[in-house]
Design a protein around this motif. Sequence first.
Motif, PDB file in Angstrom:
ATOM      1  N   ALA A   1       5.284   7.246  -0.178  1.00 55.90           N
ATOM      2  CA  ALA A   1       5.747   6.200   1.138  1.00 55.90           C
ATOM      3  C   ALA A   1       4.965   4.778   1.000  1.00 55.90           C
ATOM      4  O   ALA A   1       3.679   4.974   0.782  1.00 55.90           O
ATOM      5  CB  ALA A   1       5.566   6.789   2.442  1.00 55.90           C
ATOM      6  N   VAL A   2       5.570   3.765   1.221  1.00 53.51           N
ATOM      7  CA  VAL A   2       4.958   2.462   1.241  1.00 53.51           C
ATOM      8  C   VAL A   2       4.555   2.291   2.815  1.00 53.51           C
ATOM      9  O   VAL A   2       5.457   2.276   3.416  1.00 53.51           O
ATOM     10  CB  VAL A   2       6.056   1.438   0.786  1.00 53.51           C
ATOM     11  CG1 VAL A   2       5.348   0.043   0.878  1.00 53.51           C
ATOM     12  CG2 VAL A   2       6.095   1.638  -0.583  1.00 53.51           C
ATOM     13  N   VAL A   3       3.381   2.130   3.062  1.00 54.67           N
ATOM     14  CA  VAL A   3       3.077   2.013   4.498  1.00 54.67           C
ATOM     15  C   VAL A   3       2.553   0.791   4.876  1.00 54.67           C
ATOM     16  O   VAL A   3       2.429   0.225   6.184  1.00 54.67           O
ATOM     17  CB  VAL A   3       1.754   3.056   4.649  1.00 54.67           C
ATOM     18  CG1 VAL A   3       2.550   4.283   5.009  1.00 54.67           C
ATOM     19  CG2 VAL A   3       0.725   2.749   3.752  1.00 54.67           C
ATOM     20  N   GLN A   4       2.270  -0.468   3.763  1.00 56.58           N
ATOM     21  CA  GLN A   4       2.072  -1.730   4.303  1.00 56.58           C
ATOM     22  C   GLN A   4       2.716  -2.445   3.205  1.00 56.58           C
ATOM     23  O   GLN A   4       2.809  -2.209   2.348  1.00 56.58           O
ATOM     24  CB  GLN A   4       0.438  -2.025   4.164  1.00 56.58           C
ATOM     25  CG  GLN A   4      -0.265  -1.532   5.256  1.00 56.58           C
ATOM     26  CD  GLN A   4      -0.103  -2.202   6.496  1.00 56.58           C
ATOM     27  OE1 GLN A   4       0.331  -3.373   6.379  1.00 56.58           O
ATOM     28  NE2 GLN A   4      -0.413  -1.589   7.855  1.00 56.58           N
ATOM     29  N   ARG A   5       2.959  -3.683   3.374  1.00 52.66           N
ATOM     30  CA  ARG A   5       3.739  -4.793   2.902  1.00 52.66           C
ATOM     31  C   ARG A   5       2.682  -6.041   3.108  1.00 52.66           C
ATOM     32  O   ARG A   5       2.568  -6.463   4.326  1.00 52.66           O
ATOM     33  CB  ARG A   5       5.096  -5.072   3.050  1.00 52.66           C
ATOM     34  CG  ARG A   5       5.556  -6.238   2.047  1.00 52.66           C
ATOM     35  CD  ARG A   5       7.070  -6.221   2.173  1.00 52.66           C
ATOM     36  NE  ARG A   5       7.795  -7.379   1.384  1.00 52.66           N
ATOM     37  CZ  ARG A   5       9.014  -7.475   1.029  1.00 52.66           C
ATOM     38  NH1 ARG A   5       9.837  -6.829   1.504  1.00 52.66           N
ATOM     39  NH2 ARG A   5       9.146  -8.436   0.340  1.00 52.66           N
ATOM     40  N   TYR A   6       1.731  -6.526   2.280  1.00 55.70           N
ATOM     41  CA  TYR A   6       1.082  -7.663   2.352  1.00 55.70           C
ATOM     42  C   TYR A   6       1.875  -8.873   1.711  1.00 55.70           C
ATOM     43  O   TYR A   6       2.147  -8.946   0.643  1.00 55.70           O
ATOM     44  CB  TYR A   6      -0.277  -7.338   1.677  1.00 55.70           C
ATOM     45  CG  TYR A   6      -0.903  -6.395   1.844  1.00 55.70           C
ATOM     46  CD1 TYR A   6      -1.826  -6.068   3.506  1.00 55.70           C
ATOM     47  CD2 TYR A   6      -0.999  -4.868   1.195  1.00 55.70           C
ATOM     48  CE1 TYR A   6      -2.233  -4.836   3.421  1.00 55.70           C
ATOM     49  CE2 TYR A   6      -1.825  -4.102   1.337  1.00 55.70           C
ATOM     50  CZ  TYR A   6      -2.357  -3.735   2.705  1.00 55.70           C
ATOM     51  OH  TYR A   6      -2.999  -2.457   3.135  1.00 55.70           O
ATOM     52  N   PRO A   7       1.845  -9.997   2.637  1.00 56.11           N
ATOM     53  CA  PRO A   7       2.614 -11.017   2.312  1.00 56.11           C
ATOM     54  C   PRO A   7       1.792 -11.912   1.502  1.00 56.11           C
ATOM     55  O   PRO A   7       1.264 -13.268   1.604  1.00 56.11           O
ATOM     56  CB  PRO A   7       3.046 -11.799   3.380  1.00 56.11           C
ATOM     57  CG  PRO A   7       2.173 -11.334   4.609  1.00 56.11           C
ATOM     58  CD  PRO A   7       1.476  -9.799   4.164  1.00 56.11           C
TER      59      PRO A   7
ATOM     60  N   LEU B   1       0.856  -1.234  -0.052  1.00 58.18           N
ATOM     61  CA  LEU B   1       0.226   0.095  -0.036  1.00 58.18           C
ATOM     62  C   LEU B   1       0.892   1.279  -0.069  1.00 58.18           C
ATOM     63  O   LEU B   1       1.674   1.113   0.844  1.00 58.18           O
ATOM     64  CB  LEU B   1      -0.876  -0.091   1.272  1.00 58.18           C
ATOM     65  CG  LEU B   1      -1.845   1.098   1.620  1.00 58.18           C
ATOM     66  CD1 LEU B   1      -3.054   1.153   0.532  1.00 58.18           C
ATOM     67  CD2 LEU B   1      -2.492   0.763   2.924  1.00 58.18           C
ATOM     68  N   VAL B   2       0.633   2.370  -1.260  1.00 56.96           N
ATOM     69  CA  VAL B   2       1.695   3.331  -1.038  1.00 56.96           C
ATOM     70  C   VAL B   2       0.706   4.665  -1.093  1.00 56.96           C
ATOM     71  O   VAL B   2      -0.541   4.515  -1.584  1.00 56.96           O
ATOM     72  CB  VAL B   2       2.139   3.578  -2.651  1.00 56.96           C
ATOM     73  CG1 VAL B   2       3.244   4.408  -2.480  1.00 56.96           C
ATOM     74  CG2 VAL B   2       2.710   1.907  -3.004  1.00 56.96           C
TER      75      VAL B   2
END
Length: 269
Positions: free
Chosen positions: A218-224, A135-136
């Motif tokens: 900014a990247v605020v989340q990384r979803y695996p 999520l950016v």
Amino acid sequence: MRLRPYRFIAVIIVVLLGVTSACSSSKSSESKAATSADGQRLITPGTLTICADFASPPFAFEENGKLIGFEAGLVEAMAPSMNLATNWIDTPFDSGFSALDAGKCDVIVSGLTITEDRKKLANFTDAYFDADQSLVVRAKDASATKNLADFAGKAIGAQAGTTGQAFVEKNKAATTSIKLFPGDDAMFAALGAGEINAIVQDFPFSHYRASKNPTEFAVVQRYPTGEQYGMAVAKSTTGLLDQLNTALAAVEADGTYNEIYNQWFGATN
Ligand code: ARG
């Protein structure tokens, strides 16, 4: 994003098998022809024609009139061992499979996640890259909006036809709208201009854009999501698929893959 250990072992096995079969096939020209990407199987004899989205940093993008990036480097490293020249065709991500079907290219190399649905449309090589979703947001919104739930009543962008689109459709708040873009450049411009409030996209793509423009994005989340990229060829071209896999295994085994990987992801990981 690096290859997992089991992949490394698999690569070694594939290379050993490749060497064995190369030795045995050289005895018979018939079996050699069966695994060769010869003129009849390629759109332009002697050339691998590749469909790629040219606005896909850091995988494939143009700089000073040259196509560069991780995938550009990877395929250029593989082609000589296949005795092939290369011809890259700029293709919007969403048109990749129809371009392949229409015979515009021999292979799609475009950060393409291997999925069960897509396996019905084309054959995939072995995976060459691991990716997650992300999520950016605009950098100034990074502390206030960190989750998909924060975008109720707002608009999120995704690249048309991607796994990012599928992810946001599945996980967004009910009142969040989705705006689709054919390419990343327009999508990031829309985020910067406030036309959308966030982007859902593969982490390696968004991480690269954000690290190049930290005051903007900014990247605020990384979803695996555990996605893996593969190169896609038409179902009918099994010889080409074997050749691509052999060439991929060879560049992975001789360190070329790692060199290209470090060139594009070493400093930012
Ligand atoms: N990996 C995602 C998918 O397969 C996104 C790919 C985007 N690729 C690109 N060249 N912009 O759907």
